[in-house]
Each structure stands twice: as C-alpha cells, then as structure tokens.
Design a protein around this motif. Sequence first.
Motif, PDB file in Angstrom:
ATOM      1  N   GLY A  47      -4.820  31.640  -4.267  1.00 38.22           N
ATOM      2  CA  GLY A  47      -5.804  31.145  -3.299  1.00 38.22           C
ATOM      3  C   GLY A  47      -5.873  31.957  -2.019  1.00 38.22           C
ATOM      4  N   GLU A  48      -4.832  32.759  -1.761  1.00 35.64           N
ATOM      5  CA  GLU A  48      -4.825  33.592  -0.551  1.00 35.64           C
ATOM      6  C   GLU A  48      -5.508  34.942  -0.780  1.00 35.64           C
ATOM      7  OE1 GLU A  48      -0.800  32.613   1.735  1.00 35.64           O
ATOM      8  OE2 GLU A  48      -0.433  33.027  -0.380  1.00 35.64           O
ATOM      9  N   LEU A  49      -5.926  35.194  -2.029  1.00 39.09           N
ATOM     10  CA  LEU A  49      -6.576  36.466  -2.353  1.00 39.09           C
ATOM     11  C   LEU A  49      -8.089  36.284  -2.446  1.00 39.09           C
ATOM     12  CD1 LEU A  49      -3.683  37.294  -2.968  1.00 39.09           C
ATOM     13  CD2 LEU A  49      -4.448  38.207  -5.165  1.00 39.09           C
ATOM     14  N   SER A  50      -8.808  37.388  -2.275  1.00 38.44           N
ATOM     15  CA  SER A  50     -10.264  37.370  -2.483  1.00 38.44           C
ATOM     16  C   SER A  50     -10.556  37.172  -3.972  1.00 38.44           C
ATOM     17  CB  SER A  50     -10.864  38.696  -2.024  1.00 38.44           C
ATOM     18  OG  SER A  50     -10.464  39.732  -2.905  1.00 38.44           O
ATOM     19  N   GLY A  51     -11.811  36.830  -4.276  1.00 35.22           N
ATOM     20  CA  GLY A  51     -12.192  36.651  -5.673  1.00 35.22           C
ATOM     21  C   GLY A  51     -11.952  37.896  -6.516  1.00 35.22           C
ATOM     22  N   GLY A  52     -12.306  39.044  -5.959  1.00 39.96           N
ATOM     23  CA  GLY A  52     -12.107  40.301  -6.702  1.00 39.96           C
ATOM     24  C   GLY A  52     -10.634  40.566  -6.976  1.00 39.96           C
ATOM     25  N   GLN A  53      -9.784  40.291  -5.976  1.00 36.69           N
ATOM     26  CA  GLN A  53      -8.340  40.488  -6.174  1.00 36.69           C
ATOM     27  C   GLN A  53      -7.793  39.488  -7.191  1.00 36.69           C
ATOM     28  OE1 GLN A  53      -7.340  40.142  -2.011  1.00 36.69           O
ATOM     29  NE2 GLN A  53      -6.832  42.333  -1.874  1.00 36.69           N
ATOM     30  N   GLN A  54      -8.299  38.255  -7.143  1.00 35.47           N
ATOM     31  CA  GLN A  54      -7.845  37.262  -8.138  1.00 35.47           C
ATOM     32  C   GLN A  54      -8.229  37.715  -9.545  1.00 35.47           C
ATOM     33  OE1 GLN A  54      -8.219  32.959  -7.266  1.00 35.47           O
ATOM     34  NE2 GLN A  54      -9.067  33.604  -5.308  1.00 35.47           N
ATOM     35  N   GLN A  55      -9.427  38.273  -9.693  1.00 39.16           N
ATOM     36  CA  GLN A  55      -9.823  38.723 -11.025  1.00 39.16           C
ATOM     37  C   GLN A  55      -8.968  39.919 -11.454  1.00 39.16           C
ATOM     38  OE1 GLN A  55     -10.553  37.577 -13.663  1.00 39.16           O
ATOM     39  NE2 GLN A  55     -12.785  37.390 -13.818  1.00 39.16           N
ATOM     40  N   ARG A  56      -8.620  40.815 -10.520  1.00 39.89           N
ATOM     41  CA  ARG A  56      -7.707  41.916 -10.859  1.00 39.89           C
ATOM     42  C   ARG A  56      -6.367  41.363 -11.357  1.00 39.89           C
ATOM     43  NH1 ARG A  56      -9.290  47.033  -8.988  1.00 39.89           N
ATOM     44  NH2 ARG A  56     -11.163  46.868  -7.707  1.00 39.89           N
ATOM     45  N   ALA A  57      -5.847  40.344 -10.640  1.00 41.46           N
ATOM     46  CA  ALA A  57      -4.569  39.737 -11.042  1.00 41.46           C
ATOM     47  C   ALA A  57      -4.706  39.091 -12.427  1.00 41.46           C
ATOM     48  CB  ALA A  57      -4.122  38.708 -10.011  1.00 41.46           C
ATOM     49  N   ALA A  58      -5.867  38.448 -12.669  1.00 35.43           N
ATOM     50  CA  ALA A  58      -6.079  37.812 -13.975  1.00 35.43           C
ATOM     51  C   ALA A  58      -6.143  38.866 -15.079  1.00 35.43           C
ATOM     52  CB  ALA A  58      -7.366  36.985 -13.949  1.00 35.43           C
ATOM     53  N   ILE A  59      -6.713  40.027 -14.773  1.00 32.66           N
ATOM     54  CA  ILE A  59      -6.752  41.115 -15.755  1.00 32.66           C
ATOM     55  C   ILE A  59      -5.336  41.651 -15.996  1.00 32.66           C
ATOM     56  CG2 ILE A  59      -7.583  43.485 -16.140  1.00 32.66           C
ATOM     57  CD1 ILE A  59     -10.204  42.563 -14.651  1.00 32.66           C
ATOM     58  N   ALA A  60      -4.544  41.730 -14.928  1.00 31.67           N
ATOM     59  CA  ALA A  60      -3.143  42.148 -15.087  1.00 31.67           C
ATOM     60  C   ALA A  60      -2.407  41.176 -16.014  1.00 31.67           C
ATOM     61  CB  ALA A  60      -2.451  42.216 -13.723  1.00 31.67           C
ATOM     62  N   ARG A  61      -2.638  39.874 -15.808  1.00 31.50           N
ATOM     63  CA  ARG A  61      -1.989  38.874 -16.666  1.00 31.50           C
ATOM     64  C   ARG A  61      -2.430  39.041 -18.123  1.00 31.50           C
ATOM     65  NH1 ARG A  61      -3.557  32.763 -15.744  1.00 31.50           N
ATOM     66  NH2 ARG A  61      -5.536  33.762 -16.235  1.00 31.50           N
TER      67      ARG A  61
END
Length: 223
Positions: free
Chosen positions: A142-156
């Motif tokens: 929740g502390e990340l931007s939407g784009g960063q959250q999607q990057r993290a989701a791609i990493a997962r």
Amino acid sequence: MPVISFENVTKVYPLPAGDVVALDGVDIAIEEGEFVLIMGPSGSGKSTLLNIMGSLDVPTSGEVTIAGRKISRMDDDDLTLLRRDHIGFVFQQFNLIPLLSVVENVEYPLILKGRQNGARKRAEEVLTAVGIAATHFSHKPGELSGGQQQRAAIARALVNDPDFLLCDEPTGNLDSKTGTAIMDLLSRMNREEGKTVVMVTHDIRMTEYADRTIHLEDGKVVA
Ligand code: ADP
Ligand code: ADP
C-alpha cells in the motif's frame, strides 16, 4: 511441444435458463517463448480461456495440455501443484497481500514450496530485475505506487521460474504511461529471459508488443 495446447475445447455452463457455451471448439497452441494476446468483446470467453490455461477450471470436453501434462488426467490436488509449480499469475488488481512487506510477498511462493533456503535472496534478485529499489523491499504494498505494486506482483509471478506467465489485464488499473512501462517490462522478460507470456487485454495498443493475437468471439477463435 507447445507450452499450452487446446484441442477442440468446449466449456459449457449449465444454467436454469439454458446452457451457456463459453468456449466452442477452441484449438490453440502456444509455443515456448511466445508473447500472445487474447482479445475479444465482453462475454466472448476470454476469462474462461484464461481460467482453463491457469488450471483454475477444466473444460467440459476436449483436451488441454499444460506444461506437458494432460489436465483431463489430473485431480484437484494435481491441478493445484501444476498451478503452483508451473504458472505465474499477474492480475489487474495486483493481488499482493497487504500485511506482508514487498519482499515477503515475493518470497511467499518459495516458502509455500518449502524452499526457505535462499528465498529472501532470490526474492531480492527478482525484485531488482523488475526495477524495484532495495529501499522499497520492506515497505507494505500500500505504500507503493500502482506501477511499483504491479512490478512487485510480476516479481512474485516470476520467482518460481514458471513455464509461462498468465496476465489478466495487467495494465487495466494503471495510467497509460505506467501501463506502457509495465508492458515494456513484460516484453523484456519475454525477449531477454525467453519467458512465455499470455495476456488478456482490451487495449489495442498492446498488439505492438505481441508475436500474435488470438481473437475470440462467442467462444470461438475467429482470427
Ligand atoms: P469474457 O472474459 O470475454 O468477458 P467470459 O469467459 O467471462 O467472457 O464469459 C463467456 C460466457 O460465459 C458469457 O456468456 C458469460 O456470461 C458466461 N459465463 C462465464 N462464467 C460463467 C459462470 N461461472 N457461470 C455461468 N456463465 C458464465
Ligand atoms: P532473473 O530473475 O535475473 O531473470 P532467473 O530467473 O534466470 O533470473 O534466475 C536466476 C537464478 O535463480 C538462476 O540461477 C536460477 O536457476 C535461480 N532460480 C530460479 N528459480 C529459482 C527458485 N525458485 N529458487 C531459487 N533459485 C531459483
């Protein structure tokens, strides 16, 4: 051998008002290393197709082969293992776990597989590869931007080194500039790592990234 193959696949939802034919005699072969888009109007069967490719659902008839395995021979436990070990999922809404940190989210699939050893290091490697700064690893999603959250989701999705990525409108919740950056990232994973990518999208601009587009209409492949 294709990573995903559908032979004469039909999916029927029985409803009181009459059967709904969501997929009607679909033949598809997705080869290793391809970047394939799935497009079509609302109700054309895109979600049903993606659910079957993701072993979240099974066809009514026809044969589906995923990562070399015929799913008609599998029970629910086998399908769960297939999903866990061979498929990376990327969603429109990111679906990160809010109470876990970014790096904990990414290492979670490794922990589930009992691969605690080196999990943190592997998660950090993949986060770095998708462009998340180390200063963000311990943040909550929740502390990340939407784009960063999607990057993290791609990493997962990538951390287990899956046979392919299934992406459901991955840019649907992002502004157009951020969406382009996410497409560039997926395209790079495809070109540089040879990762097979299958993506449902409404966005016609995405076709420039893909090797080909499968168009669905009324549950049939029309192009
Ligand atoms: P799309 O993703 O292209 O919008 P869907 O795969 O969601 O298409 O839907 C294809 C058809 O199957 C539609 O007519 C839809 O109403 C129907 N459908 C999808 N899921 C279900 C379900 N769980 N039960 C009954 N009908 C469904
Ligand atoms: P990158 O994320 O840079 O694309 P790779 O996916 O190619 O890197 O993997 C980097 C290294 O991590 C490789 O040596 C690979 O064998 C190893 N690796 C891949 N999957 C896992 C995993 N689930 N757990 C631990 N190490 C892994």
